[in-house]
Enzyme design. Structure first.
Site, PDB file in Angstrom:
ATOM      1  N   HIS A 142      16.055   1.033  -4.444  1.00  0.00           N
ATOM      2  CA  HIS A 142      15.269  -0.082  -5.000  1.00  0.00           C
ATOM      3  C   HIS A 142      14.848   0.212  -6.425  1.00  0.00           C
ATOM      4  O   HIS A 142      14.707   1.368  -6.821  1.00  0.00           O
ATOM      5  CB  HIS A 142      14.057  -0.420  -4.123  1.00  0.00           C
ATOM      6  CG  HIS A 142      13.021   0.659  -4.026  1.00  0.00           C
ATOM      7  ND1 HIS A 142      11.948   0.743  -4.898  1.00  0.00           N
ATOM      8  CD2 HIS A 142      12.861   1.689  -3.160  1.00  0.00           C
ATOM      9  CE1 HIS A 142      11.185   1.773  -4.554  1.00  0.00           C
ATOM     10  NE2 HIS A 142      11.727   2.373  -3.507  1.00  0.00           N
ATOM     11  N   ASP A 144      12.119  -1.460  -7.979  1.00  0.00           N
ATOM     12  CA  ASP A 144      10.703  -1.658  -8.289  1.00  0.00           C
ATOM     13  C   ASP A 144       9.932  -0.368  -8.021  1.00  0.00           C
ATOM     14  O   ASP A 144      10.399   0.520  -7.302  1.00  0.00           O
ATOM     15  CB  ASP A 144      10.102  -2.834  -7.494  1.00  0.00           C
ATOM     16  CG  ASP A 144      10.150  -2.623  -5.982  1.00  0.00           C
ATOM     17  OD1 ASP A 144      11.121  -2.019  -5.493  1.00  0.00           O
ATOM     18  OD2 ASP A 144       9.201  -3.049  -5.284  1.00  0.00           O
ATOM     19  N   ASP A 175      10.968   7.838  -6.774  1.00  0.00           N
ATOM     20  CA  ASP A 175      10.806   6.687  -5.872  1.00  0.00           C
ATOM     21  C   ASP A 175      10.949   5.428  -6.703  1.00  0.00           C
ATOM     22  O   ASP A 175       9.967   4.894  -7.167  1.00  0.00           O
ATOM     23  CB  ASP A 175       9.425   6.748  -5.192  1.00  0.00           C
ATOM     24  CG  ASP A 175       9.194   5.623  -4.205  1.00  0.00           C
ATOM     25  OD1 ASP A 175      10.151   4.926  -3.876  1.00  0.00           O
ATOM     26  OD2 ASP A 175       8.038   5.431  -3.772  1.00  0.00           O
ATOM     27  N   GLU A 209      11.046  -3.606  -2.838  1.00  0.00           N
ATOM     28  CA  GLU A 209      10.839  -2.728  -1.676  1.00  0.00           C
ATOM     29  C   GLU A 209       9.390  -2.331  -1.523  1.00  0.00           C
ATOM     30  O   GLU A 209       8.872  -2.215  -0.412  1.00  0.00           O
ATOM     31  CB  GLU A 209      11.715  -1.465  -1.821  1.00  0.00           C
ATOM     32  CG  GLU A 209      11.724  -0.559  -0.595  1.00  0.00           C
ATOM     33  CD  GLU A 209      10.596   0.463  -0.519  1.00  0.00           C
ATOM     34  OE1 GLU A 209      10.418   1.089   0.528  1.00  0.00           O
ATOM     35  OE2 GLU A 209       9.854   0.643  -1.527  1.00  0.00           O
ATOM     36  N   GLU A 210       8.713  -2.102  -2.637  1.00  0.00           N
ATOM     37  CA  GLU A 210       7.330  -1.621  -2.563  1.00  0.00           C
ATOM     38  C   GLU A 210       6.374  -2.669  -2.015  1.00  0.00           C
ATOM     39  O   GLU A 210       5.216  -2.378  -1.737  1.00  0.00           O
ATOM     40  CB  GLU A 210       6.855  -1.121  -3.937  1.00  0.00           C
ATOM     41  CG  GLU A 210       7.601   0.107  -4.458  1.00  0.00           C
ATOM     42  CD  GLU A 210       7.366   1.384  -3.630  1.00  0.00           C
ATOM     43  OE1 GLU A 210       6.622   1.325  -2.645  1.00  0.00           O
ATOM     44  OE2 GLU A 210       7.948   2.423  -3.981  1.00  0.00           O
ATOM     45  N   ASP A 236      19.699   5.205   2.612  1.00  0.00           N
ATOM     46  CA  ASP A 236      18.611   4.740   1.736  1.00  0.00           C
ATOM     47  C   ASP A 236      17.766   5.942   1.314  1.00  0.00           C
ATOM     48  O   ASP A 236      17.988   7.070   1.758  1.00  0.00           O
ATOM     49  CB  ASP A 236      17.756   3.729   2.531  1.00  0.00           C
ATOM     50  CG  ASP A 236      16.795   2.926   1.654  1.00  0.00           C
ATOM     51  OD1 ASP A 236      16.826   3.071   0.416  1.00  0.00           O
ATOM     52  OD2 ASP A 236      15.995   2.152   2.232  1.00  0.00           O
ATOM     53  N   HIS A 482       3.984   8.087  -5.184  1.00  0.00           N
ATOM     54  CA  HIS A 482       2.948   7.066  -5.408  1.00  0.00           C
ATOM     55  C   HIS A 482       1.710   7.694  -6.064  1.00  0.00           C
ATOM     56  O   HIS A 482       0.674   7.041  -6.123  1.00  0.00           O
ATOM     57  CB  HIS A 482       2.518   6.367  -4.101  1.00  0.00           C
ATOM     58  CG  HIS A 482       3.591   5.502  -3.513  1.00  0.00           C
ATOM     59  ND1 HIS A 482       3.343   4.578  -2.534  1.00  0.00           N
ATOM     60  CD2 HIS A 482       4.913   5.426  -3.761  1.00  0.00           C
ATOM     61  CE1 HIS A 482       4.464   3.970  -2.201  1.00  0.00           C
ATOM     62  NE2 HIS A 482       5.442   4.476  -2.937  1.00  0.00           N
TER      63      HIS A 482
HETATM   64  C1  LIG Z   1       6.743  18.679   9.790  1.00  0.00           C
HETATM   65  C2  LIG Z   1       6.082  18.580   8.498  1.00  0.00           C
HETATM   66  C3  LIG Z   1       7.078  18.221   7.517  1.00  0.00           C
HETATM   67  C4  LIG Z   1       6.535  17.745   6.239  1.00  0.00           C
HETATM   68  C5  LIG Z   1       7.704  17.418   5.388  1.00  0.00           C
HETATM   69  C6  LIG Z   1       7.684  16.087   4.863  1.00  0.00           C
HETATM   70  C7  LIG Z   1       8.930  15.783   4.088  1.00  0.00           C
HETATM   71  C8  LIG Z   1       8.744  14.496   3.499  1.00  0.00           C
HETATM   72  C9  LIG Z   1       9.633  14.128   2.364  1.00  0.00           C
HETATM   73  C10 LIG Z   1       9.404  12.954   1.784  1.00  0.00           C
HETATM   74  C11 LIG Z   1       8.319  12.058   2.370  1.00  0.00           C
HETATM   75  C12 LIG Z   1       8.019  10.873   1.644  1.00  0.00           C
HETATM   76  C13 LIG Z   1       8.636   9.659   2.269  1.00  0.00           C
HETATM   77  C14 LIG Z   1       8.209   8.512   1.526  1.00  0.00           C
HETATM   78  C15 LIG Z   1       9.173   7.347   1.548  1.00  0.00           C
HETATM   79  C16 LIG Z   1       8.508   6.364   0.690  1.00  0.00           C
HETATM   80  C17 LIG Z   1       8.983   4.986   0.754  1.00  0.00           C
HETATM   81  C18 LIG Z   1       7.824   4.099   0.365  1.00  0.00           C
HETATM   82  O1  LIG Z   1       7.071   4.341  -0.528  1.00  0.00           O
HETATM   83  N1  LIG Z   1       7.670   2.986   1.086  1.00  0.00           N
HETATM   84  C19 LIG Z   1       6.540   2.117   0.984  1.00  0.00           C
HETATM   85  C20 LIG Z   1       5.543   2.382   2.059  1.00  0.00           C
HETATM   86  O2  LIG Z   1       5.789   3.113   3.013  1.00  0.00           O
HETATM   87  O3  LIG Z   1       4.445   1.795   1.980  1.00  0.00           O
HETATM   88 ZN   LIG Z   2      10.784   3.910  -2.400  1.00  0.00          ZN
HETATM   89 ZN   LIG Z   3       7.426   3.889  -2.730  1.00  0.00          ZN
END
Ligand SMILES: CCCCCCCC/C=C\CCCCCCCC(=O)NCC(=O)O
Ligand SMILES: [Zn+2]
Ligand SMILES: [Zn+2]
Length: 522
Positions: A142, A144, A175, A209-210, A236, A482
């Site tokens: 995405h 945005d 991101d 997406e956000e 993704d 974020h």
């Molecule tokens: C067992 C513990 C393990 C911790 C390891 C964590 C590894 C995480 C790696 C990245 C995590 C972040 C994922 C975020 C995706 C973000 C997508 C987003 O911003 N979407 C909007 C929303 O969810 O509101």
């Molecule tokens: Zn994202």
């Molecule tokens: Zn995000």
């Protein structure tokens, strides 16, 4: 029976019970120790014979390397911020739309690539494969980003793409403009080198997406559905490579998201009669609501550790933990309650264990001397894969336990279907192979993405949906998502381009090798 013989019988019974318990503990410990020494679910396809296939080497010149970074920085400088589903920076979205053909001229000029603008600001690319018998796949990202302001403590302005100490700083660097730009950059290079894919590839770039992807991703999905497209898999953003983030794991691991949590936003509100502040009732709307919110914070939704795919993550990583953690991780059948309790201790790992509850907004009050007639709060819940939206709503209603607090579901969805990650799973194994081709030192494991991504809109279109970018995170870096000082190293961004360059070629493997049998279980 005399008292003496009863005591004797009791003593004999206690002795037998004690010895049996001791024997059981010994057997459990022996089984646990043998498993600790032998269990490695990560062998397998690595040992299998992959189809022979010519691979175009990445090899780029120093000038191209500079250009690749310049393109990325230029993308970061366009502030494509989504504030809410009705408030997007349309000027920046238009600028981004005009910018893409200037940096990827070969992609846009190629007769091989069909380009379509979707919902005004999203982008869909179709690269038909030479073998129509192979099921297509799709890479998505995405364009945005969430808002960012320098005043929050950024070391460089968030839309400057300033390079410091080998890192490019800016909103969108992890991101998700890094994967968006790297996918197109990889395709640009492949086309320049005369590569023609065997398997049809779709690339979808959403613009909202956000704020849930309701315009961008959903319109792309509808377009593909109307054409009867069926995908083998979608890849993704989501999880990544983590290095030194989990205690006891000294080597880097690549977590490939096989699912993501569900989500609910719930509005809580309390209405009371207004009046003069000099004659208050015993409880105000603010007080009632504050008590409800406190109850939610003090009573987390019960742990679901072990009931969802998080168990598979640890099964895949267990053999890489240092002792004594290795002993516990290899034997989750025995120790999962204990591990679950430990994970609850930190916000990052707690998110994997349960449905989380975050109170994100609280509004009330009109004037300093008026009893507030109304108070409202918003609670954002991220739902564990083994729970449903409905179950979670019932649980929070019970926790609040006060009928004066009105609950309204603003929006929400169940956790999407979990994708396959076994040896026959084409997408998972191709991603895993590409990760290992690119970073032989990492261990690959399936994982659950705690944030939500556009990929959830694709579940009916694709057999499997995965969430992974080869972004490299060290301790503390997860807070940059974020957050302030979002950044990526220039080297990591180059690695991303090379990763997608390899991935597109690996996807042209016709079929997976025969499973080698990886589970040396007892
Ligand atoms: C067992 C513990 C393990 C911790 C390891 C964590 C590894 C995480 C790696 C990245 C995590 C972040 C994922 C975020 C995706 C973000 C997508 C987003 O911003 N979407 C909007 C929303 O969810 O509101
Ligand atoms: Zn994202
Ligand atoms: Zn995000």
């Amino acid at each position: 029976m005399t008292g003496r013989s009863t005591r004797f019988q009791l003593w004999r019974f206690l002795k037998v019970a004690l010895l049996s318990a001791l024997l059981l503990v010994c057997v459990l410990l022996v089984v646990a120790t043998i498993r600790t020494l032998t269990l490695d679910v990560n062998e397998g396809l690595g040992l299998a014979r992959w189809e022979e296939k010519e691979i175009v080497p990445f090899g780029i010149s120093p000038l191209q390397r500079q250009q690749l970074l310049d393109n990325f920085k230029a993308a970061i400088r366009i502030p494509t911020v989504s504030f809410s589903d009705t408030e997007l920076n349309y000027t920046a979205l238009r600028e981004f739309r005009d910018f893409l053909p200037t940096v990827f001229p070969t992609v846009f000029a190629s007769s091989l690539v069909k380009y379509e603008l979707v919902a005004n600001y999203s982008h869909l690319f179709t690269v038909p494969g030479s073998d129509p018998g192979l099921q297509p796949y799709m890479l998505i990202a995405h364009l945005d980003v969430v808002p960012a302001s320098e005043g929050d403590g950024w070391e460089a302005p968030p839309f400057s793409a300033q390079e410091m100490g080998g890192f490019i700083y800016g909103r969108g660097t992890i991101d998700d403009k890094h994967s968006l730009m790297a996918i197109l950059q990889a395709l640009e290079y492949l086309l320049q080198k005369g590569y023609r894919p065997r398997r049809t590839l779709y690339i979808g770039l959403g613009h909202d997406e956000e704020v849930n992807g309701l315009q961008g991703a959903m319109s792309i999905v509808r377009k593909l559905q109307s054409r009867g497209v069926k995908l083998s898999f979608v890849l993704d953003e989501g999880l990544s490579v983590i290095d030194g983030v989990i205690d006891g794991l000294t080597e880097p691991v690549a977590l490939i998201g096989i699912g993501e949590k569900g989500q609910a936003t719930v509005k809580l509100s309390v209405t009371t009669s207004p009046g003069h502040s000099s004659m208050p009732l015993r409880e105000s709307s603010i007080g009632i609501l504050a008590a409800a919110v406190t109850r939610l914070e003090q009573n987390p939704i019960p742990s679901m550790f072990g009931l969802g795919p998080e168990l598979a993550t640890f099964e895949h990583l267990a053999h890489k933990f240092t002792l004594p953690l290795k002993f516990f991780m290899t034997n989750l059948w025995l120790f999962s309650p204990l591990i679950g309790r430990v994970m609850e201790g930190k916000p990052d790992s707690n998110a994997f264990v349960r449905t989380t509850t975050a109170v994100t907004m609280f509004n009330s009050g009109i004037k300093i001397n008026v009893i507030p007639p109304y108070a409202e709060a918003f609670v954002n819940l991220r739902i564990h894969s083994a729970q449903t939206l409905q179950e979670v709503l019932e649980i929070i209603r019970d926790i609040i336990g006060d009928e004066r607090v009105k609950l309204e579901l603003v929006n929400g969805f169940d956790p999407p279907r979990v994708s396959s990650y076994d040896e026959k799973s084409f997408g998972f194994q191709i991603i895993k192979k590409t990760v290992l081709d690119s970073f032989p030192q990492v261990t690959v494991a399936p994982g659950i993405c705690v944030g939500n991504t556009d990929s959830r809109h694709y579940v009916d279109l694709a057999k499997d949906t995965y969430r992974f970018t080869p972004t490299w995170f060290k301790k503390g870096d997860l807070r940059r998502f974020h957050g302030v000082n979002e950044r990526i190293s220039a080297k990591n961004y180059e690695d991303l381009v090379e990763f997608y360059f390899r991935l597109i070629q690996n996807c042209d493997i016709r079929k997976l090798p025969e499973p080698h049998g990886s589970l040396h279980d007892l």
